[in-house]
Design an enzyme around this catalytic site. Structure first.
Site, PDB file in Angstrom:
ATOM      1  N   CYS A   1       0.828  -1.198   0.000  1.00  0.00           N
ATOM      2  CA  CYS A   1       0.000   0.000   0.000  1.00  0.00           C
ATOM      3  C   CYS A   1       0.876   1.268   0.000  1.00  0.00           C
ATOM      4  O   CYS A   1       1.529   1.550  -0.980  1.00  0.00           O
ATOM      5  CB  CYS A   1      -0.994  -0.036   1.158  1.00  0.00           C
ATOM      6  SG  CYS A   1      -2.392   1.085   0.912  1.00  0.00           S
TER       7      CYS A   1
ATOM      8  N   HIS B   1      -3.640  -5.011   0.363  1.00  0.00           N
ATOM      9  CA  HIS B   1      -3.131  -5.474   1.661  1.00  0.00           C
ATOM     10  C   HIS B   1      -3.145  -7.005   1.745  1.00  0.00           C
ATOM     11  O   HIS B   1      -4.043  -7.594   2.347  1.00  0.00           O
ATOM     12  CB  HIS B   1      -3.967  -4.875   2.798  1.00  0.00           C
ATOM     13  CG  HIS B   1      -3.615  -3.455   3.112  1.00  0.00           C
ATOM     14  ND1 HIS B   1      -2.593  -3.106   3.973  1.00  0.00           N
ATOM     15  CD2 HIS B   1      -4.136  -2.289   2.654  1.00  0.00           C
ATOM     16  CE1 HIS B   1      -2.499  -1.786   4.043  1.00  0.00           C
ATOM     17  NE2 HIS B   1      -3.417  -1.267   3.247  1.00  0.00           N
TER      18      HIS B   1
ATOM     19  N   GLU C   1      -1.454  -8.916   3.572  1.00  0.00           N
ATOM     20  CA  GLU C   1      -1.315  -9.425   4.958  1.00  0.00           C
ATOM     21  C   GLU C   1      -2.666  -9.656   5.614  1.00  0.00           C
ATOM     22  O   GLU C   1      -2.760 -10.399   6.584  1.00  0.00           O
ATOM     23  CB  GLU C   1      -0.446  -8.461   5.789  1.00  0.00           C
ATOM     24  CG  GLU C   1      -1.145  -7.234   6.362  1.00  0.00           C
ATOM     25  CD  GLU C   1      -1.390  -6.129   5.324  1.00  0.00           C
ATOM     26  OE1 GLU C   1      -1.092  -6.317   4.128  1.00  0.00           O
ATOM     27  OE2 GLU C   1      -1.880  -5.052   5.744  1.00  0.00           O
TER      28      GLU C   1
END
Ligand SMILES: [Mn+2]
Length: 242
Positions: free
Chosen positions: A115, A216, A218
Protein backbone atom coordinates in the site's frame (compact mmCIF):
# COMPACT_ATOMS: atom_id res chain seq x y z
CA UNK A 1 18.44 -23.35 10.41
CA UNK A 2 18.60 -19.59 10.68
CA UNK A 3 15.50 -17.87 9.38
CA UNK A 4 15.68 -14.56 7.46
CA UNK A 5 15.26 -11.43 9.56
CA UNK A 6 12.59 -9.19 8.04
CA UNK A 7 12.53 -5.57 9.14
CA UNK A 8 8.96 -4.23 9.34
CA UNK A 9 8.68 -0.44 9.21
CA UNK A 10 6.74 1.17 12.05
CA UNK A 11 3.91 3.64 11.95
CA UNK A 12 3.18 6.17 14.67
CA UNK A 13 0.22 7.75 16.38
CA UNK A 14 -0.42 10.10 19.27
CA UNK A 15 -2.66 8.81 22.08
CA UNK A 16 -5.78 10.96 22.25
CA UNK A 17 -7.58 10.36 25.53
CA UNK A 18 -6.82 9.19 29.07
CA UNK A 19 -3.85 9.86 31.31
CA UNK A 20 -1.42 9.10 28.46
CA UNK A 21 -2.99 11.67 26.13
CA UNK A 22 -0.40 13.26 23.88
CA UNK A 23 2.04 10.33 24.12
CA UNK A 24 3.62 9.47 20.77
CA UNK A 25 3.67 5.73 20.10
CA UNK A 26 5.17 3.52 17.41
CA UNK A 27 3.47 0.36 16.20
CA UNK A 28 2.90 -2.15 13.41
CA UNK A 29 -0.29 -4.06 12.71
CA UNK A 30 -0.18 -7.64 13.93
CA UNK A 31 -1.16 -8.97 10.48
CA UNK A 32 2.31 -8.05 9.08
CA UNK A 33 4.02 -9.85 11.96
CA UNK A 34 1.85 -12.92 11.51
CA UNK A 35 2.35 -12.96 7.73
CA UNK A 36 6.14 -12.88 8.01
CA UNK A 37 6.09 -15.62 10.66
CA UNK A 38 3.74 -17.77 8.55
CA UNK A 39 6.04 -17.33 5.55
CA UNK A 40 9.07 -18.59 7.49
CA UNK A 41 10.74 -15.32 8.44
CA UNK A 42 11.56 -13.68 11.76
CA UNK A 43 9.75 -10.34 12.04
CA UNK A 44 11.70 -7.42 13.52
CA UNK A 45 10.05 -4.07 14.14
CA UNK A 46 11.99 -1.07 12.83
CA UNK A 47 10.94 2.06 14.73
CA UNK A 48 10.93 5.40 12.92
CA UNK A 49 14.27 7.15 13.40
CA UNK A 50 15.91 9.84 11.30
CA UNK A 51 19.62 9.61 12.06
CA UNK A 52 21.29 8.28 8.94
CA UNK A 53 23.97 6.13 10.57
CA UNK A 54 21.38 4.48 12.82
CA UNK A 55 19.11 3.74 9.85
CA UNK A 56 22.10 2.23 8.04
CA UNK A 57 22.64 -0.11 10.99
CA UNK A 58 18.95 -1.01 11.11
CA UNK A 59 19.05 -2.07 7.47
CA UNK A 60 22.45 -3.77 7.70
CA UNK A 61 21.10 -6.10 10.38
CA UNK A 62 18.13 -7.21 8.22
CA UNK A 63 17.87 -9.74 5.40
CA UNK A 64 14.75 -8.16 3.93
CA UNK A 65 12.63 -5.02 4.26
CA UNK A 66 8.85 -4.89 4.57
CA UNK A 67 7.36 -1.42 3.99
CA UNK A 68 3.98 -1.25 5.65
CA UNK A 69 0.81 0.68 4.90
CA UNK A 70 -0.06 4.00 6.45
CA UNK A 71 -0.77 7.65 5.77
CA UNK A 72 0.21 9.88 2.89
CA UNK A 73 3.66 10.80 1.61
CA UNK A 74 4.73 14.44 1.53
CA UNK A 75 4.04 15.75 -1.99
CA UNK A 76 7.21 17.87 -1.84
CA UNK A 77 9.10 14.59 -2.23
CA UNK A 78 7.92 14.36 -5.82
CA UNK A 79 7.84 18.07 -6.60
CA UNK A 80 4.20 18.92 -5.87
CA UNK A 81 2.23 21.17 -3.54
CA UNK A 82 -0.43 19.47 -1.38
CA UNK A 83 -3.88 19.03 -2.94
CA UNK A 84 -6.90 19.75 -0.71
CA UNK A 85 -7.67 16.05 -0.17
CA UNK A 86 -4.17 15.14 1.03
CA UNK A 87 -4.26 13.19 4.31
CA UNK A 88 -1.97 13.44 7.33
CA UNK A 89 1.75 13.16 6.65
CA UNK A 90 4.55 12.08 9.02
CA UNK A 91 7.78 13.61 7.68
CA UNK A 92 10.06 11.48 9.92
CA UNK A 93 8.45 8.34 8.57
CA UNK A 94 9.08 9.45 4.97
CA UNK A 95 12.74 10.14 5.79
CA UNK A 96 13.16 6.78 7.53
CA UNK A 97 11.55 4.64 4.85
CA UNK A 98 13.04 6.42 1.83
CA UNK A 99 16.55 5.88 3.20
CA UNK A 100 15.81 2.24 4.10
CA UNK A 101 14.62 1.56 0.54
CA UNK A 102 17.63 3.28 -1.04
CA UNK A 103 19.98 1.23 1.14
CA UNK A 104 18.10 -2.02 0.50
CA UNK A 105 18.13 -1.54 -3.28
CA UNK A 106 21.83 -0.67 -3.17
CA UNK A 107 22.60 -3.83 -1.19
CA UNK A 108 20.11 -5.85 -3.28
CA UNK A 109 18.24 -6.92 -0.17
CA UNK A 110 14.65 -7.99 -0.89
CA UNK A 111 11.95 -5.34 -0.46
CA UNK A 112 8.19 -5.82 -0.25
CA UNK A 113 6.15 -2.62 -0.21
CA UNK A 114 2.50 -2.79 0.80
CA UNK A 115 0.00 0.00 0.00
CA UNK A 116 1.85 3.12 1.17
CA UNK A 117 4.99 0.95 0.90
CA UNK A 118 4.37 0.52 -2.83
CA UNK A 119 4.32 4.29 -3.15
CA UNK A 120 7.47 4.64 -1.02
CA UNK A 121 9.25 2.22 -3.37
CA UNK A 122 8.18 4.29 -6.38
CA UNK A 123 9.14 7.67 -4.89
CA UNK A 124 12.49 6.34 -3.61
CA UNK A 125 13.25 5.51 -7.26
CA UNK A 126 12.21 8.90 -8.62
CA UNK A 127 8.62 7.94 -9.41
CA UNK A 128 5.45 9.90 -8.68
CA UNK A 129 2.05 9.20 -7.16
CA UNK A 130 -1.48 10.55 -7.30
CA UNK A 131 -2.02 12.47 -4.06
CA UNK A 132 -5.73 11.75 -4.31
CA UNK A 133 -7.45 9.67 -6.97
CA UNK A 134 -10.20 11.68 -8.60
CA UNK A 135 -13.42 10.12 -9.88
CA UNK A 136 -12.04 10.62 -13.39
CA UNK A 137 -8.90 8.62 -12.64
CA UNK A 138 -10.43 5.88 -10.50
CA UNK A 139 -13.71 4.59 -11.87
CA UNK A 140 -13.88 1.61 -9.51
CA UNK A 141 -13.90 1.68 -5.69
CA UNK A 142 -10.34 1.67 -4.29
CA UNK A 143 -11.22 2.58 -0.70
CA UNK A 144 -13.63 -0.19 0.21
CA UNK A 145 -16.12 -0.07 3.05
CA UNK A 146 -16.23 -3.88 3.29
CA UNK A 147 -14.28 -6.01 5.81
CA UNK A 148 -10.48 -6.02 5.63
CA UNK A 149 -10.13 -9.42 3.96
CA UNK A 150 -12.93 -8.87 1.43
CA UNK A 151 -11.60 -9.14 -2.13
CA UNK A 152 -13.41 -6.22 -3.72
CA UNK A 153 -11.74 -5.63 -7.09
CA UNK A 154 -9.85 -7.43 -9.81
CA UNK A 155 -6.12 -6.95 -10.40
CA UNK A 156 -4.70 -7.96 -13.79
CA UNK A 157 -1.00 -8.89 -13.87
CA UNK A 158 1.45 -8.35 -16.72
CA UNK A 159 2.19 -11.75 -18.27
CA UNK A 160 5.69 -12.93 -17.44
CA UNK A 161 6.46 -10.50 -14.63
CA UNK A 162 7.81 -11.77 -11.31
CA UNK A 163 4.57 -11.10 -9.50
CA UNK A 164 2.59 -13.06 -12.11
CA UNK A 165 4.76 -16.12 -11.48
CA UNK A 166 3.58 -15.95 -7.85
CA UNK A 167 -0.04 -14.81 -8.21
CA UNK A 168 -1.01 -15.83 -11.74
CA UNK A 169 -2.46 -13.47 -14.36
CA UNK A 170 -5.44 -12.31 -12.31
CA UNK A 171 -6.17 -11.91 -8.61
CA UNK A 172 -9.00 -10.48 -6.53
CA UNK A 173 -7.76 -8.07 -3.87
CA UNK A 174 -8.95 -5.90 -1.04
CA UNK A 175 -8.39 -2.17 -1.58
CA UNK A 176 -7.84 0.61 0.94
CA UNK A 177 -6.16 3.48 -0.85
CA UNK A 178 -6.99 6.99 -2.05
CA UNK A 179 -3.51 7.44 -3.54
CA UNK A 180 -1.75 5.35 -6.19
CA UNK A 181 1.50 5.19 -8.13
CA UNK A 182 1.43 7.47 -11.19
CA UNK A 183 4.89 6.65 -12.59
CA UNK A 184 6.99 3.78 -11.30
CA UNK A 185 10.46 5.34 -11.25
CA UNK A 186 13.93 4.25 -12.37
CA UNK A 187 14.44 0.52 -12.76
CA UNK A 188 10.85 -0.24 -11.85
CA UNK A 189 8.12 -1.52 -14.09
CA UNK A 190 4.34 -1.71 -13.71
CA UNK A 191 3.38 -5.32 -13.02
CA UNK A 192 -0.36 -5.02 -12.36
CA UNK A 193 -3.33 -2.72 -12.85
CA UNK A 194 -6.96 -2.59 -11.79
CA UNK A 195 -9.57 -2.60 -14.56
CA UNK A 196 -9.76 1.21 -14.47
CA UNK A 197 -6.04 1.37 -15.26
CA UNK A 198 -4.88 2.33 -11.77
CA UNK A 199 -1.45 0.85 -11.02
CA UNK A 200 -1.79 -1.93 -8.43
CA UNK A 201 1.75 -3.34 -8.39
CA UNK A 202 5.29 -2.47 -9.42
CA UNK A 203 8.49 -4.45 -9.42
CA UNK A 204 12.19 -3.85 -9.96
CA UNK A 205 13.51 -5.10 -13.27
CA UNK A 206 16.88 -6.35 -12.05
CA UNK A 207 16.79 -6.60 -8.23
CA UNK A 208 16.53 -10.08 -6.70
CA UNK A 209 13.14 -9.10 -5.23
CA UNK A 210 11.75 -5.59 -4.99
CA UNK A 211 7.98 -5.57 -5.33
CA UNK A 212 5.27 -3.13 -4.34
CA UNK A 213 1.58 -4.00 -4.15
CA UNK A 214 -1.20 -1.47 -3.65
CA UNK A 215 -3.53 -3.84 -1.78
CA UNK A 216 -3.13 -5.47 1.66
CA UNK A 217 -2.08 -9.14 1.21
CA UNK A 218 -1.32 -9.42 4.96
CA UNK A 219 -5.07 -9.19 5.64
CA UNK A 220 -5.86 -11.98 3.16
CA UNK A 221 -3.40 -14.80 3.98
CA UNK A 222 -6.17 -16.85 5.62
CA UNK A 223 -8.63 -16.43 2.74
CA UNK A 224 -6.33 -16.71 -0.31
CA UNK A 225 -3.22 -18.97 -0.38
CA UNK A 226 -1.73 -16.80 -3.15
CA UNK A 227 -1.33 -13.95 -0.67
CA UNK A 228 0.74 -16.13 1.65
CA UNK A 229 2.72 -17.28 -1.39
CA UNK A 230 3.68 -13.65 -1.99
CA UNK A 231 5.14 -13.40 1.53
CA UNK A 232 6.86 -16.77 1.07
CA UNK A 233 8.50 -15.60 -2.17
CA UNK A 234 9.73 -12.46 -0.39
CA UNK A 235 11.04 -14.29 2.70
CA UNK A 236 12.65 -16.97 0.58
CA UNK A 237 14.45 -14.30 -1.50
CA UNK A 238 15.66 -12.76 1.77
CA UNK A 239 17.05 -16.14 2.82
CA UNK A 240 18.94 -16.71 -0.39
CA UNK A 241 21.94 -14.58 0.63
CA UNK A 242 23.33 -17.00 3.18
MN1 LIG B 1 -7.12 -0.76 -5.54
Amino acid sequence: MRKPLIGITANQFVTEGGIMAGTKRQFVSDAYVRSILSAGGVPVLLPIITEQSAIEQQLAAMDGLLLTGGGDMQPQLFGEEPVPALGKVIPERDTHELLLVALALKADKPVLGICRGCQVLAIASGGTIYQHLSADEATIQHDQNSPADYAGHTVLLEPGCKLATILGDKVMTNSFHHQAVKSAGRGLTVSARAKDGIIEAIEHETAAFAVGVQWHPELMIDSNPAMLALFEAFVSAAGRKY
